[in-house]
Motif scaffolding. Sequence first.
Motif, PDB file in Angstrom:
ATOM      1  N   VAL A  15       9.420 -11.970 -70.382  1.00 43.14           N
ATOM      2  CA  VAL A  15      10.190 -11.994 -69.215  1.00 43.14           C
ATOM      3  C   VAL A  15      10.629 -10.474 -68.963  1.00 43.14           C
ATOM      4  N   GLY A  16      10.539 -10.229 -67.639  1.00 44.99           N
ATOM      5  CA  GLY A  16      10.997  -8.800 -67.221  1.00 44.99           C
ATOM      6  C   GLY A  16      10.133  -7.827 -67.846  1.00 44.99           C
ATOM      7  N   SER A  17       8.810  -8.125 -67.828  1.00 48.16           N
ATOM      8  CA  SER A  17       7.769  -7.432 -68.713  1.00 48.16           C
ATOM      9  C   SER A  17       7.804  -5.814 -68.319  1.00 48.16           C
ATOM     10  N   GLY A  18       8.026  -5.592 -67.141  1.00 50.30           N
ATOM     11  CA  GLY A  18       7.649  -4.268 -66.713  1.00 50.30           C
ATOM     12  C   GLY A  18       6.304  -4.228 -66.689  1.00 50.30           C
ATOM     13  N   THR A  19       5.947  -2.757 -67.219  1.00 46.48           N
ATOM     14  CA  THR A  19       4.570  -2.466 -67.646  1.00 46.48           C
ATOM     15  C   THR A  19       4.812  -2.209 -69.093  1.00 46.48           C
ATOM     16  N   THR A  20       5.371  -3.178 -70.044  1.00 46.78           N
ATOM     17  CA  THR A  20       5.717  -2.582 -71.361  1.00 46.78           C
ATOM     18  C   THR A  20       4.252  -2.596 -72.162  1.00 46.78           C
ATOM     19  N   THR A  21       4.430  -1.695 -73.070  1.00 50.24           N
ATOM     20  CA  THR A  21       3.159  -1.784 -74.057  1.00 50.24           C
ATOM     21  C   THR A  21       3.483  -2.518 -75.205  1.00 50.24           C
ATOM     22  N   VAL A  35       3.186 -12.866 -69.048  1.00 50.98           N
ATOM     23  CA  VAL A  35       4.157 -11.919 -68.875  1.00 50.98           C
ATOM     24  C   VAL A  35       4.655 -12.449 -67.235  1.00 50.98           C
ATOM     25  N   LEU A  36       6.173 -12.355 -67.219  1.00 52.30           N
ATOM     26  CA  LEU A  36       6.693 -12.543 -66.108  1.00 52.30           C
ATOM     27  C   LEU A  36       7.599 -11.339 -65.552  1.00 52.30           C
ATOM     28  N   ASP A  37       7.514 -10.989 -64.055  1.00 59.04           N
ATOM     29  CA  ASP A  37       8.385 -10.052 -63.806  1.00 59.04           C
ATOM     30  C   ASP A  37       8.474 -10.284 -62.190  1.00 59.04           C
ATOM     31  N   ILE A  38       9.573  -9.729 -61.590  1.00 64.22           N
ATOM     32  CA  ILE A  38       9.691 -10.083 -60.184  1.00 64.22           C
ATOM     33  C   ILE A  38       8.919  -9.038 -59.257  1.00 64.22           C
ATOM     34  N   SER A  39       8.372  -7.929 -60.125  1.00 66.75           N
ATOM     35  CA  SER A  39       7.860  -6.757 -59.399  1.00 66.75           C
ATOM     36  C   SER A  39       6.313  -7.157 -59.476  1.00 66.75           C
ATOM     37  N   SER A  40       5.561  -7.196 -58.098  1.00 60.34           N
ATOM     38  CA  SER A  40       4.340  -7.494 -58.101  1.00 60.34           C
ATOM     39  C   SER A  40       3.479  -6.175 -58.711  1.00 60.34           C
ATOM     40  N   GLY A  59       7.974 -13.786 -60.513  1.00 62.12           N
ATOM     41  CA  GLY A  59       9.098 -14.794 -60.170  1.00 62.12           C
ATOM     42  C   GLY A  59      10.234 -14.088 -60.546  1.00 62.12           C
ATOM     43  N   ASP A  60      11.530 -14.581 -60.094  1.00 64.11           N
ATOM     44  CA  ASP A  60      12.796 -14.034 -59.890  1.00 64.11           C
ATOM     45  C   ASP A  60      13.519 -15.023 -61.075  1.00 64.11           C
ATOM     46  N   LEU A  61      13.989 -14.503 -61.992  1.00 66.88           N
ATOM     47  CA  LEU A  61      14.641 -15.324 -63.177  1.00 66.88           C
ATOM     48  C   LEU A  61      15.746 -15.945 -62.733  1.00 66.88           C
ATOM     49  N   SER A  62      16.486 -15.519 -61.477  1.00 68.34           N
ATOM     50  CA  SER A  62      17.809 -16.058 -61.045  1.00 68.34           C
ATOM     51  C   SER A  62      17.464 -16.955 -60.271  1.00 68.34           C
ATOM     52  N   ASP A  75      12.551 -11.457 -74.307  1.00 69.18           N
ATOM     53  CA  ASP A  75      13.274 -10.275 -73.048  1.00 69.18           C
ATOM     54  C   ASP A  75      13.882  -9.085 -73.504  1.00 69.18           C
ATOM     55  N   ARG A  76      13.322  -8.004 -73.109  1.00 72.51           N
ATOM     56  CA  ARG A  76      13.892  -6.809 -73.380  1.00 72.51           C
ATOM     57  C   ARG A  76      14.234  -5.968 -71.967  1.00 72.51           C
ATOM     58  N   ALA A  77      15.606  -6.167 -71.673  1.00 73.33           N
ATOM     59  CA  ALA A  77      16.211  -5.373 -70.927  1.00 73.33           C
ATOM     60  C   ALA A  77      16.209  -6.186 -69.328  1.00 73.33           C
ATOM     61  N   VAL A  78      16.195  -7.316 -69.303  1.00 80.07           N
ATOM     62  CA  VAL A  78      16.319  -7.695 -67.804  1.00 80.07           C
ATOM     63  C   VAL A  78      17.687  -8.792 -67.834  1.00 80.07           C
ATOM     64  N   LEU A  79      17.969  -9.617 -68.681  1.00 83.71           N
ATOM     65  CA  LEU A  79      19.154 -10.252 -68.837  1.00 83.71           C
ATOM     66  C   LEU A  79      20.487  -9.528 -68.045  1.00 83.71           C
ATOM     67  N   PHE A  81      20.702  -7.061 -66.406  1.00 86.64           N
ATOM     68  CA  PHE A  81      20.773  -7.341 -64.567  1.00 86.64           C
ATOM     69  C   PHE A  81      21.322  -8.055 -63.794  1.00 86.64           C
ATOM     70  N   LEU A  82      21.476  -9.298 -64.456  1.00 89.03           N
ATOM     71  CA  LEU A  82      21.720 -10.419 -63.665  1.00 89.03           C
ATOM     72  C   LEU A  82      23.463 -10.405 -63.818  1.00 89.03           C
ATOM     73  N   LEU A  83      24.005 -10.037 -62.619  1.00 92.39           N
ATOM     74  CA  LEU A  83      25.633 -10.004 -62.652  1.00 92.39           C
ATOM     75  C   LEU A  83      26.289 -10.964 -62.294  1.00 92.39           C
TER      76      LEU A  83
HETATM   77  C1  LIG Z   1      14.378  -2.214 -67.482  1.00 94.48           C
HETATM   78  S1  LIG Z   1      12.940  -3.063 -67.167  1.00 94.48           S
HETATM   79  C2  LIG Z   1      12.489  -3.491 -68.769  1.00 94.48           C
HETATM   80  C3  LIG Z   1      10.979  -3.509 -68.918  1.00 94.48           C
HETATM   81  C4  LIG Z   1      10.579  -4.069 -70.352  1.00 94.48           C
HETATM   82  N1  LIG Z   1      10.926  -5.335 -70.695  1.00 94.48           N
HETATM   83  C5  LIG Z   1      10.694  -2.988 -71.311  1.00 94.48           C
HETATM   84  O1  LIG Z   1      11.555  -3.189 -72.137  1.00 94.48           O
HETATM   85  O2  LIG Z   1      10.193  -1.827 -71.355  1.00 94.48           O
HETATM   86  C6  LIG Z   1      13.518  -4.427 -66.320  1.00 94.48           C
HETATM   87  C7  LIG Z   1      12.222  -5.242 -65.746  1.00 94.48           C
HETATM   88  O3  LIG Z   1      12.928  -6.714 -65.165  1.00 94.48           O
HETATM   89  C8  LIG Z   1      12.241  -6.713 -63.837  1.00 94.48           C
HETATM   90  N2  LIG Z   1      13.388  -7.661 -63.177  1.00 94.48           N
HETATM   91  C9  LIG Z   1      14.581  -7.151 -62.779  1.00 94.48           C
HETATM   92  N3  LIG Z   1      15.176  -8.142 -62.404  1.00 94.48           N
HETATM   93  C10 LIG Z   1      14.523  -9.431 -62.577  1.00 94.48           C
HETATM   94  C11 LIG Z   1      14.503 -10.621 -62.184  1.00 94.48           C
HETATM   95  N4  LIG Z   1      15.580 -11.066 -61.464  1.00 94.48           N
HETATM   96  N5  LIG Z   1      13.477 -11.591 -62.412  1.00 94.48           N
HETATM   97  C12 LIG Z   1      12.258 -11.039 -63.181  1.00 94.48           C
HETATM   98  N6  LIG Z   1      12.107  -9.830 -63.468  1.00 94.48           N
HETATM   99  C13 LIG Z   1      13.370  -8.852 -63.197  1.00 94.48           C
HETATM  100  C14 LIG Z   1      12.169  -5.444 -63.523  1.00 94.48           C
HETATM  101  O4  LIG Z   1      11.321  -5.545 -62.291  1.00 94.48           O
HETATM  102  C15 LIG Z   1      11.665  -4.477 -64.371  1.00 94.48           C
HETATM  103  O5  LIG Z   1      10.349  -4.633 -64.871  1.00 94.48           O
END
Ligand SMILES: C[S@@+](CC[C@H](N)C(=O)[O-])C[C@H]1O[C@@H](n2cnc3c(N)ncnc32)[C@H](O)[C@@H]1O
Length: 167
Positions: A15-21, A35-40, A59-62, A75-79, A81-83
């Motif tokens: 989740v929040g995959s971005g373009t991760t390798t 993979v799930l991301d809010i960004s198409s 999808g939007d995890l919120s 999940d690396r680095a999406v949670l 961001f949820l404030l």
């Molecule tokens: C910092 S990047 C991390 C990308 C990847 N996981 C990594 O470690 O390289 C955060 C990703 O979370 C996605 N994102 C942010 N808010 C989100 C949400 N509410 N639901 C789903 N994806 C979200 C962003 O589009 C972005 O691709």
Amino acid sequence: MDLISSCDGKRIIDVGSGTTTLVDSLIDNEYDVTVLDISSEALRILSVRHGQNLKYIRGDLSESLDLGNFEIWHDRAVLHFLLKESERLSYVQNLESCIQSGGHAVIETFSRDGAQMCCGLDLYTYDEALLTELLGDKWILIDSIRHTHINPFGGERPYISTIFRRV
Ligand SMILES: C[S@@+](CC[C@H](N)C(=O)[O-])C[C@H]1O[C@@H](n2cnc3c(N)ncnc32)[C@H](O)[C@@H]1O
């Protein structure tokens, strides 16, 4: 990969995959990867790289999502961001909707003692106690690693990487 491969199962959602390798390594290691991301745009880039070797969810995890069933949530680095509390609760509901008893969640966030902003965005950072409290009594913390990620600009970003198992 070390954390993920210590969990049972091959059906994983990143989740929040971005373009991760990371997904490249997962495919090489015969994982069934969604993979799930809010960004198409992020999903488009991954689909150019991997086509039908991945499944894609925009999808939007919120918000409440219909995700299916997986054995591992990563999940690396999406949670972080949820404030809002309501956003974090939706995140946990989405997690619980797709990982059943015996399944695992590998959750990696910026740690409490590190940066409180990333890319100009505020963060809600974690330690083991905060993550355990957020996930609640359906989850047991089975491992936690502290490490420092060096971002592309050379900045030090202390991380907490955790593995939880669903009771
Ligand atoms: C910092 S990047 C991390 C990308 C990847 N996981 C990594 O470690 O390289 C955060 C990703 O979370 C996605 N994102 C942010 N808010 C989100 C949400 N509410 N639901 C789903 N994806 C979200 C962003 O589009 C972005 O691709």
